[in-house]
Enzyme design. Structure first.
Site, short mmCIF file in Angstrom:
data_model
loop_
_atom_site.label_atom_id
_atom_site.label_comp_id
_atom_site.label_asym_id
_atom_site.label_seq_id
_atom_site.Cartn_x
_atom_site.Cartn_y
_atom_site.Cartn_z
N ASP A 74 -14.42 -0.96 2.18
CA ASP A 74 -14.34 -1.98 3.23
C ASP A 74 -15.68 -2.15 3.93
O ASP A 74 -16.09 -3.25 4.27
CB ASP A 74 -13.28 -1.60 4.26
N ALA A 75 -16.36 -1.01 4.12
CA ALA A 75 -17.65 -1.08 4.83
C ALA A 75 -18.65 -1.89 4.02
O ALA A 75 -19.38 -2.72 4.55
CB ALA A 75 -18.18 0.33 5.07
N SER A 123 14.14 -3.12 -5.52
CA SER A 123 13.35 -2.24 -6.37
C SER A 123 14.24 -1.08 -6.81
O SER A 123 15.45 -1.13 -6.61
CB SER A 123 12.07 -1.79 -5.68
N GLU A 157 17.30 0.65 -20.51
CA GLU A 157 16.36 -0.41 -20.91
C GLU A 157 14.95 0.06 -20.62
O GLU A 157 14.74 0.78 -19.66
CB GLU A 157 16.56 -1.68 -20.07
N LYS A 159 11.46 0.15 -18.96
CA LYS A 159 10.96 -0.36 -17.68
C LYS A 159 9.60 -0.99 -17.96
O LYS A 159 8.62 -0.30 -18.24
CB LYS A 159 10.85 0.78 -16.67
N ARG A 180 8.18 -11.53 -6.42
CA ARG A 180 9.02 -10.67 -5.61
C ARG A 180 8.59 -10.69 -4.14
O ARG A 180 9.41 -10.68 -3.25
CB ARG A 180 8.94 -9.23 -6.15
N LYS A 355 11.10 7.78 -14.98
CA LYS A 355 9.70 7.55 -15.35
C LYS A 355 9.26 8.45 -16.49
O LYS A 355 9.78 9.56 -16.64
CB LYS A 355 8.80 7.82 -14.14
N CYS A 463 -12.91 12.61 15.83
CA CYS A 463 -13.07 12.63 17.29
C CYS A 463 -13.39 14.01 17.82
O CYS A 463 -13.63 14.17 19.02
CB CYS A 463 -11.82 12.08 17.98
N CYS A 484 -8.44 9.31 19.69
CA CYS A 484 -9.05 9.46 18.36
C CYS A 484 -9.19 8.08 17.73
O CYS A 484 -8.20 7.39 17.50
CB CYS A 484 -8.20 10.36 17.47
S1 IVH Z 1 16.09 -3.87 -12.59
C1 IVH Z 1 18.47 -4.61 -9.35
N1 IVH Z 1 15.16 -3.52 -14.99
O1 IVH Z 1 10.66 -2.28 -11.93
C2 IVH Z 1 17.34 -3.88 -9.87
N2 IVH Z 1 13.61 -3.61 -13.20
O2 IVH Z 1 10.42 -0.26 -9.87
C3 IVH Z 1 16.18 -4.74 -10.11
N3 IVH Z 1 11.27 -3.46 -13.88
O3 IVH Z 1 10.95 -4.47 -9.22
C4 IVH Z 1 15.26 -4.23 -11.09
N4 IVH Z 1 11.65 -3.28 -16.03
O4 IVH Z 1 9.85 -5.35 -11.36
C5 IVH Z 1 14.86 -3.64 -13.70
N5 IVH Z 1 14.47 -3.27 -17.18
C6 IVH Z 1 14.17 -3.39 -15.89
C7 IVH Z 1 12.85 -3.38 -15.43
C8 IVH Z 1 12.61 -3.49 -14.06
C9 IVH Z 1 10.73 -3.34 -15.09
C10 IVH Z 1 10.53 -3.49 -12.61
C11 IVH Z 1 10.96 -4.54 -11.63
C12 IVH Z 1 11.33 -3.79 -10.39
C13 IVH Z 1 10.57 -2.53 -10.56
C14 IVH Z 1 11.17 -1.41 -9.76
#
Ligand code: IVH
Length: 742
Positions: A74-75, A123, A157, A159, A180, A355, A463, A484
């Site tokens: 930022d600086a 999320s 599924e 992610k 979002r 994860k 400080c 501070c």
């Molecule tokens: S379901 C109702 N399914 O992960 C729940 N999210 O960490 C809504 N994402 O904001 C999310 N793959 O952008 C869902 N197969 C999947 C996903 C998924 C990626 C993302 C999504 C969400 C984020 C949450």
């Protein structure tokens, strides 16, 4: 301070400079920019310099707004802007149309309209181990009061590591697409979404209203080709496919998006005029039929073992998929059960993101810096020799706290086999999803002779106040409070942050600049800024690259925020332990600022450690408010400086009472309910969620304010107290028939 601050006040203590000392060391290119003093530049030099600065600032803006990839401090950014402004002041006729002076931190969203999501975009909760997954499933069984052997299927599924998008179709036509955003309000990217081939513009046989949600992403091959093209054309390259996807979708000029190879997977939905199916599997099949890409690795899993097997299978295929995924999402298949489970504040109870293990790399620890947060916590930050971890260059990582550096946990047990971390060591860095990189391990075989253990400071580096560690606390905190500067600035940043006052054009960077110039010292000062400026608008205009329009916009945005919902105000105060959820609970409980303030004042008058009385009992009766949170609130209201600062702020605001709960027609709306004893037909958690969905408040203990007690078998002191106070008490059947579920 606020009284007496004028625009001409000399910049205060060099807090900003001290804080950023490490950055000045690490940014030789920044030092180079200051080589030719502005008053020695000739016209040609000034023109060249303005061109260079415009490009550098635009690049920094872009990196910053992609958030995870800010390239300069930022600086350094402020220095670029200040130099630009100084040159423009001398050579006004050279000011560039694309220069930064007319913009406020180039807020990226400015060009996009905002769209409110009819249904919040949620999320996901995260899991990192098999046992987290087992806990998730067990929790669902408990919530639904299901036996351990009752069948319960989940989908698994991939992610997708991209950005989520909500697409609204009406009568089969795509009418709206929104990012979002904060979950409630996103950016209108309809024109951009229309350019994505995977997203159909027209669909047949769909419900009248259909909101499809999914992830926009970029494949590895497309990402590499895009970066190569960008590099060749001298344009901006992206750190990873997700940033490339985000940067490409959020283009004000949709023709740029059209030229970027974005893809889409559908995995969820929002508002629907008719259901898509009875299960997640059916709904996905229907979306696929309608023409939306659905991830082919989606599996239906009859039990936890199958979920973990699906996770392992997907992880194994991760490297060959051709696009980034960072885990597996499990969703309860049965949509009726999903509805019963409902959502917490921002995450559904029926879904979980499991994860993949973090990505790792080894590098050298060059320095340990201490940052002071808004609650005074001293956080050690590792300054690293830059290293690529999973496609992202990492040069800073968190070291948590002094125990972590010393190689022990908060109870004194060894971590990393007791190995401490020293400046100069080779350390292992990892990233888990989007979170800040962490230092995980240290290689003792590479440790230099004569290295010394790191000595954690016992004074605040900002400080000079004592930094103390309370028993039971894992962090050391500066005791300077409002004196501070670091705490004060961090509090201001929190105050203007998105979930708090969210003032457009006043972000962390502007807060730092205003602080440095002595214009803002505490939240109240934000709301007197315009009045203190008066005709000083001209001065603002000449500094930090503010234009007349941007200054006027800022004042308008500030003014707009004088009307503020109570929950946001409470959160914005930055009181320790009072996060967004607690702030909402308090706002719902007290209804308005006067009631909240009166209660806090009454409690604060009691001697320390002897809190009692009806207001104290009432505060503790709020479900979700425990003694630690309550004590922190009271400590704030007891502190004369804090209290005065809050009073000055509130006097300038129009605090909106908490809106009446939804579902006002329900027989329990607005009522305070206490559940006690064993419930047999639904779990306590489900009963609570149902009551809240019907607009009731659920409290943890009985007081004169309780309207209703639902007592199951085994109810003890709470039922007794209810009888003493004459509070209406019913059993579980009575409860179910009251809410129409009997
Ligand atoms: S379901 C109702 N399914 O992960 C729940 N999210 O960490 C809504 N994402 O904001 C999310 N793959 O952008 C869902 N197969 C999947 C996903 C998924 C990626 C993302 C999504 C969400 C984020 C949450």
């Amino acid at each position: 301070m606020p009284v007496g601050v004028t625009l001409d006040a000399a910049p205060p203590a060099p807090y900003h400079l001290r804080k950023k000392a490490w950055q000045r060391r690490r940014e030789p290119d920044m030092a180079a920019t200051a080589q030719t003093p502005v008053d020695e530049l000739d016209e040609a030099g000034a023109r060249a310099e303005l061109e260079r600065l415009a490009a550098a600032i635009a690049a920094a803006d872009e990196a910053y707004h992609r958030r995870d990839a800010p390239e300069i401090s930022d600086a350094a950014y402020d220095a670029l802007k200040a130099r630009n402004a100084a040159i423009e002041a001398r050579f006004a006729h050279l000011a560039r149309a694309d220069g930064p002076s007319g913009r406020v931190g180039a807020a990226p969203a400015e060009g996009f309209g905002k769209l409110r999501h009819a249904q919040r975009m949620l999320s996901l909760d995260n899991a990192f181990s098999d046992s987290d997954v087992a806990d998730f499933v067990a929790g669902i069984r408990r919530f639904l009061s299901l036996d351990a052997d009752a069948p319960l299927a989940f989908t698994a599924e991939p992610k997708i590591d991209g950005l989520s998008l909500s697409l609204r179709y009406e009568a089969g036509r795509l009418v709206q697409a929104a990012t979002r955003g904060d979950g409630t309000t996103g950016e209108d990217v309809t024109a951009n979404a229309r350019t994505i081939r995977d997203i159909p513009a027209v669909i047949e046989g769909a419900p009248e209203v259909l909101e499809v949600r999914g992830e926009v992403y970029m494949s590895h091959a497309d990402f590499a080709a895009l970066n190569a093209r960008q590099a060749e054309a001298g344009g901006k390259t992206f750190a990873n496919p997700r940033n490339a996807a985000a940067g490409s979708l959020r283009q004000l000029d949709a023709s740029v998006t059209a030229a970027r190879p974005l893809r889409f997977f559908a995995y969820s939905w929002g508002t629907l005029s008719a259901p898509l199916g009875a299960t997640q599997t059916e709904a996905l099949a229907r979306l696929s039929q309608l023409g939306f890409p659905v991830n082919p690795l989606t599996r239906l899993c009859p039990d936890t073992a199958a979920m973990l097997a699906a996770w392992a299978e997907i992880e194994q295929r991760r490297a060959t998929l051709g696009y980034d995924i960072d885990g597996v999402v499990y969703k309860l298949d049965d949509l009726a059960l999903q509805a019963r489970l409902g959502v917490r504040s921002t995450t559904p109870r029926w879904a979980l993101a499991h994860k993949f293990p973090a990505e790792l790399a080894w590098t050298r620890l060059e320095a340990i810096d201490i940052q002071v947060g808004r609650t005074g916590a001293l956080s050690p930050v590792a300054r690293l020799q830059p290293v690529t971890v999973g496609g992202v260059v990492v040069s800073n990582a968190t070291l948590h706290n002094e125990d972590y550096i010393a190689g022990r946990d908060s109870r004194g047990a060894p971590i990393r086999d007791g190995k401490d971390i020293r400046v100069g060591d080779w350390v292992q860095v990892y990233r888990a999803g989007d979170v800040i990189p962490k230092v995980a391990d240290v290689d003792l075989s590479k440790r230099k002779d004569g290295s010394q253990p790191y000595e954690f400071p016992s004074k605040c580096p900002e400080c000079g106040s004592d930094a103390v560690r309370e028993p039971g606390d894992s962090v050391r905190r500066c005791t300077g409070g409002l004196i501070c500067p670091a705490q004060a600035v961090e509090r201001l940043k929190h105050f203007v942050s998105r979930a708090a006052f969210d003032i457009e054009g006043l972000g962390a960077r502007q807060v730092e600049a205003f602080w440095r110039d002595g214009w803002i010292r505490e939240p109240a000062d934000i709301f007197t800024l315009e009045e203190r400026f008066g005709s000083g608008l001209q001065q603002l205009k000449n500094r930090e690259g503010w234009g007349e329009k941007s200054a006027a916009n800022l004042f308008a945005a500030i003014s707009e925020r004088r009307r503020i919902p109570l929950a946001r105000l409470i959160f914005a105060l930055g009181i320790r332990h009072v996060g967004e959820v607690a702030a909402r609970l308090l706002a719902r409980h007290y209804g308005g600022w006067p009631a909240f303030e009166a209660a806090m004042t009454a409690i604060a008058e009691a001697p320390v450690g002897a809190e009692s009385g009806p207001e104290w009992d009432d505060l503790l009766s709020v479900d979700g408010v425990g003694p630690v949170l309550a004590a922190s609130l009271v400590a704030t209201f007891r502190n004369p400086a804090e209290r005065a600062s809050i009073d000055r702020l509130v006097a300038l605001l129009d605090v909106q009472p908490e809106a009446a709960p939804v579902a006002a027609a329900s027989p329990v709306a607005g009522k305070t309910i206490v559940f006690t004893g064993t419930l047999e037909r639904m779990s306590r958690a489900e009963a609570k969620a149902r009551a809240e969905a019907l607009g009731a408040k659920v409290a943890g203990s009985v007081s004169a304010k309780t309207d209703l007690v639902v007592a199951g078998p085994g109810a003890g002191s709470k039922a007794k107290k209810a009888a003493e106070l004459g509070v209406r008490t019913i059993d579980e059947d009575g409860w179910l028939s009251l809410i129409g579920a009997g």
